[in-house]
Design a protein around this motif. Structure first.
Motif, short mmCIF file in Angstrom:
data_model
loop_
_atom_site.label_atom_id
_atom_site.label_comp_id
_atom_site.label_asym_id
_atom_site.label_seq_id
_atom_site.Cartn_x
_atom_site.Cartn_y
_atom_site.Cartn_z
N GLU A 1 -0.42 -44.48 -33.52
CA GLU A 1 0.66 -45.04 -32.72
C GLU A 1 0.28 -46.41 -32.18
O GLU A 1 -0.80 -46.58 -31.60
CB GLU A 1 1.02 -44.08 -31.58
N GLY A 2 1.16 -47.37 -32.38
CA GLY A 2 0.92 -48.73 -31.91
C GLY A 2 0.14 -49.61 -32.86
O GLY A 2 -0.02 -50.80 -32.60
N GLY B 1 4.09 -46.67 -35.81
CA GLY B 1 3.41 -47.96 -35.89
C GLY B 1 4.27 -49.13 -35.47
O GLY B 1 5.39 -48.98 -34.96
N VAL B 2 3.72 -50.33 -35.70
CA VAL B 2 4.36 -51.59 -35.30
C VAL B 2 4.43 -52.51 -36.52
O VAL B 2 3.43 -52.68 -37.24
CB VAL B 2 3.56 -52.28 -34.17
N LEU B 3 5.57 -53.10 -36.75
CA LEU B 3 5.74 -54.03 -37.87
C LEU B 3 5.06 -55.36 -37.57
O LEU B 3 5.12 -55.87 -36.46
CB LEU B 3 7.22 -54.31 -38.13
N SER C 1 9.64 -46.57 -42.12
CA SER C 1 8.47 -45.68 -42.20
C SER C 1 7.44 -46.01 -41.13
O SER C 1 6.82 -45.10 -40.55
CB SER C 1 7.84 -45.78 -43.58
N VAL C 2 7.22 -47.29 -40.89
CA VAL C 2 6.27 -47.67 -39.85
C VAL C 2 6.75 -47.16 -38.49
O VAL C 2 5.98 -46.59 -37.71
CB VAL C 2 6.05 -49.19 -39.84
N TRP C 3 8.04 -47.34 -38.21
CA TRP C 3 8.57 -46.84 -36.94
C TRP C 3 8.54 -45.31 -36.90
O TRP C 3 8.21 -44.71 -35.87
CB TRP C 3 10.00 -47.34 -36.74
N TRP C 4 8.87 -44.66 -38.01
CA TRP C 4 8.87 -43.20 -38.08
C TRP C 4 7.46 -42.66 -37.79
O TRP C 4 7.29 -41.64 -37.11
CB TRP C 4 9.33 -42.76 -39.46
N GLY C 5 6.46 -43.35 -38.29
CA GLY C 5 5.08 -42.92 -38.09
C GLY C 5 4.47 -43.38 -36.79
O GLY C 5 3.31 -43.05 -36.49
N GLY D 1 12.16 -47.11 -26.58
CA GLY D 1 12.21 -47.77 -25.27
C GLY D 1 11.37 -49.02 -25.24
O GLY D 1 11.53 -49.92 -26.07
N ASP D 2 10.44 -49.09 -24.32
CA ASP D 2 9.59 -50.27 -24.17
C ASP D 2 8.37 -50.26 -25.08
O ASP D 2 7.53 -51.16 -25.01
CB ASP D 2 9.14 -50.40 -22.70
N ASP D 3 8.25 -49.24 -25.93
CA ASP D 3 7.15 -49.24 -26.90
C ASP D 3 7.32 -50.41 -27.86
O ASP D 3 8.44 -50.76 -28.25
CB ASP D 3 7.14 -47.94 -27.71
N LEU D 4 6.20 -51.00 -28.25
CA LEU D 4 6.24 -52.15 -29.16
C LEU D 4 6.74 -51.71 -30.53
O LEU D 4 6.28 -50.71 -31.09
CB LEU D 4 4.84 -52.76 -29.27
N ALA D 5 7.70 -52.48 -31.08
CA ALA D 5 8.26 -52.18 -32.40
C ALA D 5 7.83 -53.18 -33.46
O ALA D 5 7.63 -52.82 -34.62
CB ALA D 5 9.78 -52.14 -32.34
N ALA D 6 7.70 -54.46 -33.08
CA ALA D 6 7.40 -55.50 -34.06
C ALA D 6 6.70 -56.67 -33.40
O ALA D 6 6.96 -56.97 -32.22
CB ALA D 6 8.68 -55.98 -34.75
#
Length: 518
Positions: free
Chosen positions: A50-51, A76-78, A70-74, A157-162
């Protein structure tokens, strides 16, 4: 709220609707969901926690959308890679945010040895293409075939996405940190104003590593619409794909729209199914809008203004302002009004709001505003002040809340103490019937400090000289704003997103100066 929620909704409600179209390949949302869950499982097996950051260096394809989801599903961060970058620039972005996995398509395989040789952390390499997988790389398709699907991590939410790296016009590129909330709220704000119908088929011709195209993809994920893709912008393939797939929406920058309209085969393609054109990166010129409306009378035009740091849309100018009334009122030149949830002010150098119709800097506040620049606290503090994003864009706001962009503040030309906004001069030049595209910059002048210089690309077979274009400009703007010199070129330097690179135009004139060329 999490960015894979739209896929879950489609799996529940419309699993057999077409999700992606890429040349001869197409898949339903059921198939897409299965591949996404499997690829996420494979990435987790390869060390993505995660992250953690995962990059892709590739042209547009259905696999690019699978990478994102897939990165978001798993969890992770793009970290999408700019396809116009050199190996050192790519390596900088990978090293800067400690990227552990890099997915590469066939087109960019020649860059892999250089990346591996110079990256501080050697990323796990995945080959996502149709060529044989090179030694030292893992096969994308085999990973999906052999992987066990995993449950959605549902980070949101505020979790990093990209982490979206800017073009690096000054110094090293900056990694813009976009959260799930940033991207989701930007999409929802646009959809609240201008809904995205479920029967939408959008053609992705702009590169998906760019924030505008990624944001459009996110909107389609939320709406459950269909993505059609071509590897990169090519006017002929755009025309062919719009016809063959009955595309009803497309995102283009004005230079791309000009290329489509001027293609010699344009008239032979039936584009009656096209309903909406979204454009951005720069305002549309009066001449190009006239040509587009004449050629595509059934199409609604939307103009979005934004920047990567705003994930990316700040305001939208609706179709009504592109018609006759908008032309008469001048609202077609506006960037529209700020979207729902987005607050905008125009301020002076001290950060004080200026009166309406007074030029200042655009500052923005809202859930779409970035978290900051990755690992760059000083740059973040200079851009985010008291919760406001300082854009560096010069504009004024009229009595009805419409934004009118006059220039990037760094693009403003100061000639003899007078401010000249290049966008104003460009708009006038573009009205001349011989001009295909143009850019206006400031160049050194011993008397005035800076002089207005125009770079012009003429339409095929057009004949006009400097004197003719200057005389045209004098009919619409003051003499001090008119170009003192005009340079004719066969083509403009363009970014991967199709935006004119003014820094490349300026550089030869300022190379012996102490001025920083941006």
């Amino acid at each position: 709220m999490y960015l894979t929620q739209g896929l879950h909704r489609c799996l529940q409600q419309t699993p057999d609707r077409t999700a992606t179209i890429f040349r001869t390949r197409r898949q339903t949302f059921r198939q897409l969901g299965d591949r996404v869950a499997r690829l996420a499982g494979a990435l987790r097996q390869l060390g993505m926690a995660e992250g953690h950051r995962v990059s892709m260096l590739a042209l547009n394809s259905d696999r690019y959308l699978e990478y994102m989801l897939s990165v978001w599903w798993g969890g992770g961060v793009l970290n999408p890679v700019n396809t116009r970058w050199s190996v050192p620039e790519i390596v900088y972005s990978l090293d800067d945010c400690d990227t552990g996995i890099l997915i590469v398509d066939d087109h960019f395989l020649p860059m892999v040895p250089g990346i591996v040789a110079s990256a501080s952390r050697k990323p796990v390499l995945i080959h996502a293409g149709d060529y044989p997988t090179p030694d030292g790389m893992l096969s994308y398709e085999q990973l999906i075939a052999n992987a066990t699907p995993v449950e959605d991590a549902q980070r949101g939410g505020d979790d990093l996405a990209a982490i979206m790296y800017t073009g690096g016009t000054t110094g090293k590129p900056k990694g813009v940190m976009q959260s799930h909330m940033n991207l989701w709220s930007s999409a929802i704000s646009r959809m609240a104003q201008y809904p995205c119908p479920e029967d939408t088929i959008t053609l992705h011709a702009c590169p998906l590593f760019h924030t505008a195209a990624m944001a459009k993809a996110v909107t389609l994920f939320v709406a459950g619409a269909t993505h059609a893709l071509i590897p990169a912008f090519d006017a002929k393939e755009v025309l062919q794909t719009m016809v063959s797939e009955r595309v009803n929406e497309i995102l283009l920058v004005p230079t791309m729209l000009q290329a489509v309209l001027s293609h010699p085969d344009f008239a032979s393609h039936d584009l009656s199914g096209l309903q909406r054109i979204n454009y951005g990166a720069s305002p549309i010129s009066a001449g190009l809008l006239d040509a587009a409306l004449a050629a595509l009378p059934q199409v609604q035009f939307f103009h979005a203004y934004g920047l990567t740091e705003a994930a990316p849309v700040v305001s939208v100018n609706p179709p009504v302002n592109h018609g006759p009334e908008g032309r008469t009122s001048g609202l077609y030149r506006s960037a529209g009004r700020p979207g729902y949830g987005v607050t905008v002010k125009i301020v002076d150098e001290q950060g004080v709001e200026v009166p309406r119709n007074t030029v200042g800097e655009i500052i923005v506040r809202g859930p779409n505003v970035m978290q900051g620049y990755w690992n760059k606290p000083a740059e973040t503090a200079a851009t985010l002040k008291d919760g406001w994003l300082h854009t560096g864009d010069g504009a004024y706001m009229d009595e009805n809340g419409y934004l009118f962009i006059v220039d990037r503040l760094k693009d403003m030309i100061v000639s003899g103490g007078e401010n000249v906004y290049s966008a104003e001069v460009e708009n006038v030049l573009s009205r001349h019937p011989t001009v295909a595209s143009c850019a206006v910059i400031g160049v050194p002048d011993p008397r005035w400090g800076e002089a207005v210089h125009a770079v012009v690309v003429l339409k095929p077979g057009a004949l006009v000289d400097e004197a003719g274009l200057r005389e045209h400009c004098r009919q619409f703007i003051a003499g001090y704003k008119c170009p003192k010199s005009i340079e004719f070129r066969a083509e403009m330097p363009l970014s991967a997103a199709g935006k004119i690179l003014k820094r490349d135009l300026r550089s030869p004139y300022w190379k012996d100066s102490t001025r920083q060329v941006n």
